[in-house]
Scaffold this motif. Structure first.
Motif, PDB file in Angstrom:
ATOM      1  N   ARG A  40       0.828  -1.206   0.000  1.00 32.62           N
ATOM      2  CA  ARG A  40       0.000   0.000   0.000  1.00 32.62           C
ATOM      3  C   ARG A  40       0.866   1.261   0.000  1.00 32.62           C
ATOM      4  O   ARG A  40       0.560   2.232  -0.703  1.00 32.62           O
ATOM      5  CB  ARG A  40      -0.929  -0.013   1.219  1.00 32.62           C
TER       6      ARG A  40
ATOM      7  N   ASP B  55       2.339   1.855  -3.469  1.00 28.42           N
ATOM      8  CA  ASP B  55       1.370   2.299  -4.477  1.00 28.42           C
ATOM      9  C   ASP B  55       0.620   3.558  -4.078  1.00 28.42           C
ATOM     10  O   ASP B  55      -0.307   3.989  -4.781  1.00 28.42           O
ATOM     11  CB  ASP B  55       0.367   1.173  -4.752  1.00 28.42           C
TER      12      ASP B  55
ATOM     13  N   TRP C 184      -1.347   4.093  -1.500  1.00 25.00           N
ATOM     14  CA  TRP C 184      -2.661   3.866  -0.925  1.00 25.00           C
ATOM     15  C   TRP C 184      -2.708   4.321   0.544  1.00 25.00           C
ATOM     16  O   TRP C 184      -1.676   4.480   1.185  1.00 25.00           O
ATOM     17  CB  TRP C 184      -3.015   2.378  -0.950  1.00 25.00           C
TER      18      TRP C 184
ATOM     19  N   PRO D 216      -2.893   9.207   3.309  1.00 19.25           N
ATOM     20  CA  PRO D 216      -2.131   8.095   2.727  1.00 19.25           C
ATOM     21  C   PRO D 216      -0.717   8.039   3.303  1.00 19.25           C
ATOM     22  O   PRO D 216      -0.233   8.998   3.910  1.00 19.25           O
ATOM     23  CB  PRO D 216      -2.105   8.436   1.234  1.00 19.25           C
TER      24      PRO D 216
ATOM     25  N   TYR E 127      -3.434  -6.780  -0.578  1.00 20.17           N
ATOM     26  CA  TYR E 127      -3.659  -5.378  -0.255  1.00 20.17           C
ATOM     27  C   TYR E 127      -4.722  -5.215   0.840  1.00 20.17           C
ATOM     28  O   TYR E 127      -4.932  -4.114   1.330  1.00 20.17           O
ATOM     29  CB  TYR E 127      -4.114  -4.604  -1.491  1.00 20.17           C
TER      30      TYR E 127
END
Length: 348
Positions: free
Chosen positions: A240, A243, A245, A284, A311
Motif C-alpha cells: 500500500r 502504491d 494507498w 495516505p 492489499y
C-alpha cells in the motif's frame, strides 16, 4: 615501697593502654551490628553526613559513630562516590568505611527492562526504578528540543530510538543523559549493517529507520496475538505504501482518540473519521511517527516482510486471532461479511 611503685606503674600502663589502645583496637576490629547483608543507595551529590544518615537508617551503626570512624580514616565529602553498595553482615566498621570510600563493594549489576510501552513517558516509568534518574528527569531530557536535535530525530519519532529489551548497564547511578546516550549506542548497534544486515534491508525498502519503526508499531498494534503473521501483514502495508494507498489501519484511527476508546474492540465508521495526522483512513502513507514503541521483533518483521500481492486483510471468523488476506476488494468484502456476521452473533 618498690612494689608499690611497680604496682602504680603497672596500673598507669593499663590505664594508658585502655585510653589509647582501646580506640585503636576499636578502629581496626569493631564490627557493625547485624548479620544480614543489606543494600544501600548513595545518591549523586551526597555529603559524608548524608552517607552517615543513610547508614544510620540501616541500623548497623549510629550516624555519629560512623562519622567518627570516617574522620579517622580520612573519608571526606570529596571522596563520597554515588552508587549501589552492599553492606555485608558482620563486617568490620573499618571495612565499611573503606568500602564506601574506595568503592570496593559497589554493586555493578544494574539492568534495565522495558517493553510494550505506548510512549517515552511510559518507558521512562519502567526504567526509572532501576537507575538513579527518576521518570520525570528521563522523560523531560528525552523530549527536550536539544536532545531531539542532538540525535537527529523529531518529537514524533524520538521514541524510535528506544528499543525494548533488557540491558545490562552496570552502575546504578545513571543520569538521564547517560541513559539516553546508552540507548543511542544500542540503537546504532542494532541498525549497523553487521550481523542481521539491517542497513542493507533498509535501503531495499527505501524507508528511514523511523519509518520502519512507525510501520512496526502499527504492525504490533494490529496483530498482538499471532506474531507469525507479522511478515505477511508487513508485506501488505508495504504494498500500500509503495502504491500510494491509504493504509486504513484501525490502530492508527484508534490512536487519534487517545484513551477514550480504551477497551473498545470493534471500531465504527465514526471512529475512522477523526481528523488527525496519524489517521491512515484519512491520510495516505505512513503516520508522522510510531503509535507505540515497537519491539525489535516487529522491526525485523518489517525488514523481512513477505513479498506477495495482498492489499487487504480482515479478521478471520474463528477466534484464532488470525486474518484472511485478499488481493482484490471484492475478495476482501466477502471476507469482511463473514467477520461481521461472526461479530454480530457474539455481540462484539
Amino acid at each position: 615501697m618498690i612494689k608499690k611503685i611497680v604496682l602504680i606503674g603497672g596500673l598507669i600502663v593499663i590505664v594508658l593502654g585502655v585510653i589509647f589502645g582501646l580506640p585503636l583496637y576499636n578502629l581496626h576490629y569493631s564490627k557493625i551490628d547485624g548479620s544480614e547483608d543489606q543494600i544501600i543507595y548513595i545518591p549523586t551529590g551526597s555529603s559524608l553526613a548524608d552517607v552517615a544518615a543513610i547508614i544510620d537508617e540501616t541500623g548497623v551503626i549510629e550516624e555519629s559513630t560512623f562519622l567518627d570512624y570516617a574522620g579517622k580514616l580520612d573519608f571526606t565529602d570529596e571522596k563520597v562516590e554515588p552508587g549501589k553498595y552492599q553492606i555485608t553482615g558482620g563486617m568490620k566498621v573499618k571495612e565499611l568505611v573503606y568500602a564506601l570510600k574506595n568503592g570496593n563493594q559497589e554493586i555493578k549489576d544494574t539492568r534495565i527492562t522495558f517493553s510494550f510501552c505506548r510512549d517515552v513517558y511510559e518507558m521512562a516509568g519502567e526504567v526509572a526504578p532501576a537507575i538513579e534518574a527518576d521518570s520525570a528527569e528521563i522523560a523531560d531530557y528525552i523530549m527536550s528540543s536539544e536532545t531531539i536535535s542532538k540525535y537527529g530525530f523529531k518529537e514524533e519519532t524520538i521514541c524510535a530510538m528506544f528499543l525494548p529489551d533488557t540491558y545490562e548497564v552496570g552502575e546504578w547511578d545513571m543520569s538521564a543523559e547517560e541513559f539516553v546516550q546508552f540507548m543511542a549506542d544500542q540503537f546504532k548497534e542494532f541498525w549497523s549493517n553487521e550481523g542481521e544486515g539491517r542497513g542493507n534491508k533498509l535501503k531495499e525498502l527505501n524507508l528511514s529507520q523511523s519509518q520502519v519503526s512507525t510501520l512496526a508499531s502499527i504492525l504490533e498494534a494490529e496483530q498482538g496475538l499471532v506474531t507469525d503473521e507479522w511478515p505477511k501483514i508487513a508485506g501488505l502495508y508495504l504494498n500500500r505504501v509503495k502504491d500510494g494507498w491509504k493504509l486504513q489501519s484501525d490502530p492508527t484511527a484508534k490512536f487519534c482518540w487517545g484513551d477514550s476508546l480504551k477497551g473498545v474492540q470493534r471500531l465504527l465508521d465514526e471512529h475512522m473519521k477523526k481528523d488527525c495526522p496519524y489517521n491512515t483512513y484519512i491520510y495516505p502513507g505512513l503516520p508522522p511517527g510510531p503509535i507505540r514503541i515497537p519491539s525489535k521483533k516487529a522491526i525485523d518483521a518489517v525488514l523481512n516482510a513477505e513479498k506477495h500481492n495482498y492489499y487487504y486483510m480482515c479478521a478471520a471468523p474463528n477466534n484464532t486471532g488470525l486474518h484472511n488476506f485478499a488481493e482484490t476488494y471484492s475478495q476482501h468484502m466477502a471476507n469482511a461479511r463473514l467477520w461481521w456476521k461472526y461479530a454480530d452473533e457474539r455481540g462484539y
